[in-house]
Design an enzyme around this catalytic site. Structure first.
Site, mmCIF file in Angstrom:
data_model
loop_
_atom_site.group_PDB
_atom_site.id
_atom_site.type_symbol
_atom_site.label_atom_id
_atom_site.label_comp_id
_atom_site.label_asym_id
_atom_site.label_seq_id
_atom_site.Cartn_x
_atom_site.Cartn_y
_atom_site.Cartn_z
ATOM 1 N N SER A 1 -9.274 11.345 30.877
ATOM 2 C CA SER A 1 -9.697 12.717 31.076
ATOM 3 C C SER A 1 -10.538 13.189 29.885
ATOM 4 C CB SER A 1 -8.456 13.605 31.288
ATOM 5 O OG SER A 1 -8.796 14.893 31.716
ATOM 6 N N ASP B 1 -10.240 12.166 42.730
ATOM 7 C CA ASP B 1 -9.953 12.899 41.500
ATOM 8 C C ASP B 1 -11.094 13.887 41.215
ATOM 9 O OD1 ASP B 1 -9.429 13.824 38.978
ATOM 10 O OD2 ASP B 1 -9.037 11.854 38.092
ATOM 11 N N HIS C 1 -4.998 12.730 39.395
ATOM 12 C CA HIS C 1 -5.578 12.603 38.054
ATOM 13 C C HIS C 1 -4.597 11.974 37.064
ATOM 14 C CE1 HIS C 1 -8.467 13.426 34.920
ATOM 15 N NE2 HIS C 1 -7.645 14.205 34.250
#
Length: 442
Positions: free
Chosen positions: A266, A328, A379
């Site tokens: 991320s 995602d 995610h």
């Protein structure tokens, strides 16, 4: 005959029958083994190229093909199907990133709140990674230069990851000394705000050549370059800490075959990509004619910069492998509307706003492992790693539960926990925002 004698007689007879059966089976197995040729175990072979592994009976040794695994040829012919050696390496680096989450202290009453729970020497053991083959040499802290009125902590510096280096035994297995930097993803409020600062700004990381056309997301750059001198754990900006430590490691192992591997999830993947570009732009990975390969393993990473940033990374030889779940939403941000797909008209004409378009860097490994029934998992790093380990994993939690995204968001932002600066409601809120983005088809 007494009842006890009868029972003993039956037991003895049963044992004799079992012994006889075992002897007959053993004899048949022995005859089969004698009549059939012995199967040879495929031993690892040192090959010069992974293309040779397509020949029957050849199992490659990582040490002899590590450059290809690290993306020297942009992972050509290794993605479909995914090469087993490459799969193992992606999982291995993913677990190094997962260790960041496991070691991050989220207990507000702790003296090490928002820092690492453990010392460098025993961190891997504490998070369940026994003998990973690397030694942690430095912890890294980042400070978003963002003011939050309700922030209650005195120190803005956050533990964001670590620098590690392969030990002698692991170096032999890998075929080179590996300098690893691992970054966690977004957890705190200021980091989420940094995520949503989606304006592009010139990177200007090389003082001798500003390259104003190379632009990156302002929030990511802010987190990478900001400094908080009041933090007792901090030693300059995230950038200063990293460049200093990596330079020290390169100098320490000068003369050895080396690689620099940057891994993150991320927000962490954005920092990894920025660092890879920074190292290459400054030439810190070059020593005369020798060049240390820089590879980024990005898990669920957003776009980092514009098309000129992507182009410059490619010119500098920074290799980025983007592992993404197609469901995602974070991987589609920023640049939902202005991205690599809207930069050129008809595949020929560059549009006036092309310099303001975001673009993904590197090669994509797309995973499709969830329908949008459980948005909390799309995610999740462990979900990424789990699918790579078990490619045929079935859809989980298919209970068909539905909920109102807007209602859930309102509950989170009005909750008591949100008001007192608890970190996890922000994590939940971002998850539902991402779900909403995907449900709207953007």
């Amino acid at each position: 005959m007494a009842a006890s004698s009868l029972c003993t007689s039956k037991l003895n007879l049963s044992e004799k029958e079992r012994s006889s059966s075992i002897r007959r089976i053993s004899t048949k197995v022995t005859n089969v083994l004698v009549s059939q040729p012995m199967t040879k175990t495929v031993a690892p072979v040192a090959v010069t190229s992974l293309r040779e592994t397509k020949k029957p009976g050849i199992k490659p040794v990582l040490a002899s093909v590590w450059k290809e695994i690290q993306g020297a040829d942009d992972w050509e012919d290794l993605m479909e199907p995914l090469n087993p050696l490459l799969r193992d390496e992606i999982v291995r680096y993913g677990e190094f990133v997962s260790a960041c989450y496991k070691a991050f202290n989220l207990e507000p009453s702790s003296k090490r709140y928002l820092n690492c729970k453990y010392g460098r020497k025993n961190m891997f053991a504490e998070v369940g990674m026994e003998k990973p083959g690397y030694d942690v040499v430095k912890y890294i802290y980042a400070t978003p230069d963002i003011s939050i009125p309700m922030q209650s902590t005195a120190c803005c510096g956050r533990w964001i990851g670590y620098v590690a280096v392969s030990n002698d035994e692991e170096t032999k297995r890998l075929g080179r000394r590996d300098i690893l930097v691992s970054f966690r993803g977004t957890v705190t409020q200021s980091e989420w705000i940094a995520n949503f600062m989606s304006s592009l700004t010139p990177a200007r990381l090389d003082p001798t050549d500003a390259r104003v056309e190379v632009k990156v997301e302002s929030g990511f750059l802010n987190l990478y370059t900001s400094d908080d001198s009041t933090c007792k754990f901090s030693q300059g900006s995230c950038r200063q800490q990293l460049l200093s430590e990596i330079s020290r490691m390169i100098n320490k192992y000068k003369g050895e075959e080396m690689s620099i591997t940057l891994a993150g999830h991320s927000l962490g993947s954005s920092l990894a990509t920025l660092l890879g570009y920074d190292l290459a732009e400054l030439g810190l990975n070059r020593d005369g004619t020798n060049e240390i390969q820089i590879t980024v393993y990005s898990f669920g990473g957003p776009r980092v910069g514009n098309s000129e940033f992507k182009k410059r990374c490619e010119e500098l030889g920074v290799k980025v492998l983007r592992v993404v779940n197609v469901n995602d939403p974070v991987t589609k941000l920023p640049g939902v509307f202005l991205n690599e797909n809207s930069r050129v008209l008809g595949g020929k004409f560059e549009l006036p706003w092309s310099c303001s378009c975001y673009a993904h860097v590197g090669v994509e490994l797309a995973l499709d492992f969830f329908k949008m029934k459980n948005p909390t998992c799309v995610h999740d790093l462990d979900a990424y790693i789990g699918l790579l380990k078990c490619p045929n994993m079935e859809q989980m939690n298919e209970d068909g539960e539905t909920f109102n995204l807007f209602r859930k968001l309102m509950e989170i932002f009005s909750s008591q926990e949100f008001v007192i600066n608890h970190v996890w409601p922000w994590h939940q809120a971002a998850t539902y925002v991402g779900s909403l983005v995907q449900s709207l088809g953007i």
